[in-house]
Every structure is written in structure tokens, then in C-alpha cells.
Design a protein around this motif. Structure first.
Motif, short mmCIF file in Angstrom:
data_model
loop_
_atom_site.label_atom_id
_atom_site.label_comp_id
_atom_site.label_asym_id
_atom_site.label_seq_id
_atom_site.Cartn_x
_atom_site.Cartn_y
_atom_site.Cartn_z
N HIS A 142 -5.09 -35.15 15.03
CA HIS A 142 -5.68 -34.06 15.81
C HIS A 142 -5.75 -32.76 15.01
O HIS A 142 -6.59 -31.90 15.30
CB HIS A 142 -4.84 -33.80 17.07
CG HIS A 142 -4.82 -34.92 18.04
ND1 HIS A 142 -3.81 -35.87 18.07
CD2 HIS A 142 -5.67 -35.26 19.04
CE1 HIS A 142 -4.05 -36.74 19.04
NE2 HIS A 142 -5.17 -36.40 19.64
N THR A 143 -4.86 -32.62 14.04
CA THR A 143 -4.74 -31.35 13.32
C THR A 143 -4.19 -31.59 11.92
O THR A 143 -3.53 -32.61 11.67
CB THR A 143 -3.82 -30.39 14.10
OG1 THR A 143 -3.70 -29.15 13.39
CG2 THR A 143 -2.43 -30.99 14.32
N ILE A 144 -4.46 -30.65 11.03
CA ILE A 144 -4.03 -30.73 9.64
C ILE A 144 -3.15 -29.53 9.29
O ILE A 144 -3.44 -28.40 9.69
CB ILE A 144 -5.25 -30.75 8.69
CG1 ILE A 144 -5.99 -32.08 8.77
CG2 ILE A 144 -4.85 -30.46 7.25
CD1 ILE A 144 -5.26 -33.24 8.13
N ALA A 145 -2.09 -29.78 8.53
CA ALA A 145 -1.24 -28.71 8.01
C ALA A 145 -0.76 -29.09 6.62
O ALA A 145 -0.75 -30.27 6.25
CB ALA A 145 -0.04 -28.47 8.92
N GLY A 146 -0.36 -28.10 5.84
CA GLY A 146 0.20 -28.38 4.52
C GLY A 146 -0.57 -27.72 3.41
O GLY A 146 -1.27 -26.73 3.59
N GLY A 147 -0.44 -28.30 2.21
CA GLY A 147 -1.10 -27.76 1.02
C GLY A 147 -0.25 -26.73 0.32
O GLY A 147 0.58 -26.07 0.93
N LEU A 148 -0.45 -26.59 -0.98
CA LEU A 148 0.36 -25.68 -1.78
C LEU A 148 -0.45 -24.58 -2.45
O LEU A 148 -0.23 -23.40 -2.19
CB LEU A 148 1.13 -26.48 -2.84
CG LEU A 148 1.96 -25.66 -3.83
CD1 LEU A 148 3.02 -24.84 -3.10
CD2 LEU A 148 2.62 -26.57 -4.87
N LEU A 149 -1.39 -24.94 -3.31
CA LEU A 149 -2.07 -23.94 -4.12
C LEU A 149 -3.18 -23.22 -3.36
O LEU A 149 -3.89 -23.82 -2.53
CB LEU A 149 -2.67 -24.60 -5.37
CG LEU A 149 -1.67 -25.31 -6.29
CD1 LEU A 149 -2.39 -25.88 -7.50
CD2 LEU A 149 -0.56 -24.36 -6.73
N ALA A 150 -3.36 -21.93 -3.66
CA ALA A 150 -4.40 -21.15 -3.00
C ALA A 150 -5.78 -21.76 -3.24
O ALA A 150 -6.64 -21.77 -2.36
CB ALA A 150 -4.37 -19.71 -3.52
N ALA A 151 -5.99 -22.29 -4.44
CA ALA A 151 -7.28 -22.91 -4.75
C ALA A 151 -7.58 -24.08 -3.83
O ALA A 151 -8.74 -24.31 -3.45
CB ALA A 151 -7.29 -23.39 -6.21
N THR A 152 -6.55 -24.82 -3.43
CA THR A 152 -6.73 -25.93 -2.50
C THR A 152 -7.14 -25.42 -1.13
O THR A 152 -7.96 -26.03 -0.44
CB THR A 152 -5.43 -26.75 -2.40
OG1 THR A 152 -5.16 -27.32 -3.67
CG2 THR A 152 -5.55 -27.85 -1.37
N GLY A 153 -6.55 -24.29 -0.73
CA GLY A 153 -6.93 -23.71 0.56
C GLY A 153 -8.40 -23.38 0.63
O GLY A 153 -9.06 -23.60 1.66
N TYR A 154 -8.95 -22.86 -0.46
CA TYR A 154 -10.38 -22.58 -0.50
C TYR A 154 -11.20 -23.88 -0.47
O TYR A 154 -12.23 -23.98 0.18
CB TYR A 154 -10.74 -21.80 -1.77
CG TYR A 154 -10.39 -20.33 -1.72
CD1 TYR A 154 -10.92 -19.49 -0.75
CD2 TYR A 154 -9.54 -19.77 -2.67
CE1 TYR A 154 -10.61 -18.14 -0.72
CE2 TYR A 154 -9.22 -18.42 -2.65
CZ TYR A 154 -9.76 -17.60 -1.67
OH TYR A 154 -9.45 -16.27 -1.63
N ALA A 155 -10.71 -24.89 -1.19
CA ALA A 155 -11.49 -26.12 -1.37
C ALA A 155 -11.63 -26.94 -0.09
O ALA A 155 -12.69 -27.52 0.16
CB ALA A 155 -10.84 -26.98 -2.46
N ILE A 156 -10.59 -27.02 0.73
CA ILE A 156 -10.65 -27.88 1.92
C ILE A 156 -11.24 -27.17 3.13
O ILE A 156 -11.57 -27.81 4.13
CB ILE A 156 -9.27 -28.44 2.28
CG1 ILE A 156 -8.33 -27.33 2.75
CG2 ILE A 156 -8.68 -29.22 1.12
CD1 ILE A 156 -6.99 -27.83 3.26
N ALA A 157 -11.40 -25.85 3.06
CA ALA A 157 -11.87 -25.08 4.22
C ALA A 157 -13.22 -25.55 4.76
O ALA A 157 -13.39 -25.68 5.98
CB ALA A 157 -11.90 -23.59 3.89
N PRO A 158 -14.24 -25.80 3.91
CA PRO A 158 -15.53 -26.23 4.46
C PRO A 158 -15.44 -27.54 5.25
O PRO A 158 -16.10 -27.68 6.29
CB PRO A 158 -16.41 -26.40 3.20
CG PRO A 158 -15.79 -25.52 2.18
CD PRO A 158 -14.31 -25.60 2.44
#
Length: 458
Positions: A142-158
């Protein structure tokens, strides 16, 4: 129940009503450096080109159709982080903190069972996108959480945005996700990269009386943005950043960078994380700079998950962060006691952030009677959560989905024979816009490798 670890095949771990799923590790398709940096004329590509590339990857995946999700049964939460490799301790801390909270409430909320599906993900964007996609499309979370690097945060947003997946970033700190390009479906419970260091710029100028500073930071999004937060406030007060040095995530030897430091600076700001931090601090001491030039930095430089492996070389280092295991408040005392009993190690920034992220889920789901299938209601409830007794202090969300919270200036000291980040000053209720006018702030270019300009560099 033992701490989570990656396994060769998918396995289900149970203890009473506790249920968590651990996924297998993804092979390392490319190095961290190649995922986060591309060479153009011998220099890493700039933020806009870099983010455009990441966005294209995420957008391409976003078009994949999702299977129908059951409207009943357990609430399914997908959590991803690096449980193996160079950042494994960081990943274990954030995962253990997240699961500790759910253990405390019996993996239940509003009368529904909660299942946490954990994926061991390479920290770089390519591996993270693969794991997020797996959690959404195969595990039907139902929902996603986690991740480490800021670059990953930008990449998965779309991908998260197009598929309308209510999501929490408990650790990732990319500024623009809650600024110029806010996502309706993403809530950040950590902080922006620059929010962590605005107060340090203020403290360095007003309390440490630094005037001429060089910076040595990791050459990727978190390094650029946290460096910029420090530089902007420091220079607005009258200080000067006279040299900027960027180091690759693959750095093994910091001697060449330290050799190039200007001799007339009275301080150095540093941004490093994971296993790079102790390597840098040790090199700083070995190079004879300890005690001669003030060393300050973002809190990941001496976070507890790596501080325990450092020695006297770390003494006196001053950093800023949203948490310290030495915080003296009821929330942190309760959290620290439970975490140390459960995992036999001290808390860290990452374990505290994982725990807080789980609390946000619990409070939001309880407010909507566990209706995780109603995406609109779910994400709206997440944005309304306020916590007054968190381990790191009180926090509430702004309208862009980023917390207003305390930031702490910490100094490494040895107390009872153990190194700790002693809190020496608190900046209460720090916004992601610091004290700047929000409208004017958002009109300015986003921080990147060259923004703000190094106007005093010599």
C-alpha cells in the motif's frame, strides 16, 4: 527475533504476531560512483542534467501498469535500504528502527495486521528503482518507505507520483522534493539536506568566530545541498567560503585533497557519510590538522553508527543534525533503552529516523481507521501528523511535506570512556527555508554543485 539480514531467497520471519518479509539482494549492476556521477569533460555532470536523467528513468518505469490490490487483509508496507555492502550498517539501523516500533505495537494498527516487506537495495538509484518497483508491482504494498541517498529520492519520485503511492522518506534528504517540485504523494520525515546545515553556518560565524572557511564535501546531491546550506548562511552573515573541494564517493585516500587546502583558512566544513566519514576524520588527524584548524560538518560526519569505531581523532569535531543519541528528553530515553535492549547497540540518526517514520504511519493509519486502500485519505492523514514526544524532539509538517523541527549543534566528547555527540546548542523549530522569505527562496535556483557560486574562492 534476530536483526534483519539479506538472504539468498525470500524468507518470512515470524515471532508471535510479528511478520516481516526480507527480500534478496540485487546484484550490483554498476558502481555507486557511476550511478551518481557521469563524466563530462572530466567533471561530474551538473545537477540539472543529472536529475533529468534520473527523472527519465523513473518516468519510464512509472508507465508500467499495476495489478489490482486487495481491499482487505493486512496493511502492506514496503521498506527498502542497503543491508549489504558499504552502507550496510546504515541500512540495518534504519530498518531496525522502523521495525522496532512495529514490534512494540504488535504489528497492528486500527485492528489490522501490518506486514513490512523489506528489500535489500543497493544505495544508488538504479538498484533502488528496481526494488521499489518490485515492492509495488509484485508485493502489492500500500505504501513505500526507506532509501538512503538523496539522489535516489529524486530518482524514484516520478514513479511514486504517477502511480499515486503514498510514500515516506524517513532518511533521504533531496531538497527539491519538498520545494520547487513538491510531490503530493511523498512525505519526508527526515529533513532537507540544507536544513541540516543552515544552523551550522549560523553557529560557525556567531559562536566559533570563523571567518574564512574551506569546504570538503562528497560530490553528489546530498553533498552539494548540505554544503550550500552551510555556505549560504555563513556568507550572508559576513563569512567567506574561499575554497570548495569535491570528493568522489569512491575516495580511498584523502591526502591529495587535504594537501590542496589553503593555508590561511580558520575552519573547514566537511560532508561525508557512511564508511567515508571515519576515513576522512582519521586522515584529518593523521595529516596534522586536528587542533590547528576547526573542523565542522553535517552530522553524518560523526553519526553514532560510525562514531563507535572512531578514536581520539574525532574529539572536538562539531556538527549539526536533527538527532543525537545523547539527547536528554523522555522520548529519546525511552527509544534508546528499547533499541539498545533489542539490538545490543546504541541508537543512531538512521535508527531514530526509521522509528519516527513508523510512528508517522501508525498515527496516520489510526486516524483513518486503517483504511490504507483509500490513497487520498491515507496521504492526507500522513501530512497531518504531529509528534510532540519524538526521540529527536517535537516535529510537525509544513504544507509541502517537510518537518519543522529542532536542529542540534553537537560536539564529540568522551563521556564515561565512550565517544558521544554532546548537544551544545539547540536551534528550535527550524524550517526548510531557515529564516529566509519562502517565496523569494523558491524563485532562486536550486542548490547544486555550482550553486551558490563560490564568489570568494581564490
Amino acid at each position: 527475533m534476530p536483526p534483519f539480514s539479506a538472504v539468498g531467497k525470500r524468507a518470512k520471519i515470524r515471532e508471535g504476531s510479528v511478520c516481516a518479509i526480507v527480500g534478496a539482494a540485487v546484484p550490483r549492476h554498476e558502481s555507486i560512483a557511476s550511478a551518481l556521477m557521469a563524466e563530462r569533460g572530466g567533471e561530474p555532470m551538473q545537477r540539472r542534467t543529472f536529475l533529468a536523467g534520473l527523472g527519465a528513468v523513473g518516468a519510464g518505469l512509472a508507465s508500467r501498469p499495476l495489478l489490482a490490490r486487495a481491499a482487505s487483509g493486512p496493511i502492506r508496507i514496503g521498506f527498502f535500504g542497503p543491508l549489504t555492502g558499504n552502507f550496510s550498517q546504515t541500512g540495518k539501523d534504519m530498518t531496525d528502527g522502523f521495525n522496532l516500533f512495529w514490534e512494540e505495537v504488535g504489528y497492528k494498527v486500527a485492528g489490522r495486521e501490518v506486514k513490512v516487506f523489506v528489500e535489500d537495495s543497493d544505495p544508488e538509484p538504479a538498484g533502488a528503482i528496481t526494488k521499489v518497483r518490485r515492492l509495488v508491482e509484485q508485493e502489492q504494498v500500500h505504501t513505500i518507505a526507506g532509501g538512503l541517498l538523496a539522489a535516489t529520492g529524486y530518482a524514484i519520485a516520478p514513479y511514486l507520483e504517477q502511480n499515486k503511492i503514498p510514500s515516506i522518506y524517513p532518511v533521504m534528504a533531496p531538497d527539491d522534493i519538498t520545494q520547487r517540485k513538491p510531490s503530493r504523494w511523498i512525505l519526508r520525515t527526515s529533513a532537507t539536506s540544507s536544513q541540516l546545515t543552515f544552523p551550522l553556518g549560523d553557529y560557525a560565524y556567531k559562536q566559533l568566530n570563523l571567518r574564512r572557511v574551506a569546504t570538503i564535501s562528497m560530490d553528489y546531491a546530498f553533498g552539494w545541498e548540505s554544503n550550500a546550506g552551510f555556505q549560504r548562511v555563513f556568507e550572508d552573515l559576513g563569512g567567506k567560503v574561499v575554497q570548495r573541494i569535491w570528493t568522489p564517493l569512491t575516495a580511498q585516500d584523502y591526502a591529495p585533497y587535504l594537501t590542496s587546502l589553503k593555508k590561511d583558512v580558520d575552519g573547514v566544513y566537511a560532508c561525508h557519510t557512511g564508511g567515508l566519514s571515519p576515513r576522512f576524520v582519521k586522515a584529518w588527524s593523521d595529516f596534522g590538522l586536528k587542533g590547528k584548524i576547526a573542523l565542522v560538518g553535517v552530522g553524518t560526519l560523526t553519526d553514532e553508527n560510525i562514531l563507535k569505531g572512531m578514536g581520539d581523532e574525532a574529539l572536538g569535531v562539531i556538527t549539526s543534525l536533527l538527532y543525537s543519541s545523547a539527547l536528554d528528553n523522555p522520548g529519546n530515553k525511552k527509544f534508546s533503552a528499547a533499541y539498545e535492549e533489542r539490538y545490543n547497540r546504541t541508537t543512531s540518526l538512521y535508527s531514530a529516523e526509521g522509528y519516527t517514520g513508523a510512528r508517522f504511519y501508525y498515527n496516520a493509519l489510526r486516524a483513518i481507521n486503517g483504511e490504507a486502500e483509500d490513497k487520498e485519505k491515507f496521504v492526507a492523514a500522513l501530512r497531518k501528523v504531529e509528534i510532540s514526544d519524538d526521540a529527536r524532539g517535537p516535529m510537525k509538517m509544513d504544507d509541502l511535506g517537510n518537518p519543522i523541527q529542532n536542529m542540534y549543534i553537537r560536539k564529540v566528547e568522551r563521556v564515561g570512556g565512550v565517544l558521544q555527540n554532546t548537544v551544545i546548542h539547540t536551534y528550535p523549530n527550524v524550517s526548510q527555508f531557515w529564516t529566509y522569505n519562502r517565496a523569494e527562496y523558491l524563485k532562486a535556483p536550486p542548490y547544486d554543485r555550482n550553486t551558490p557560486a563560490c564568489k570568494f574562492c581564490e
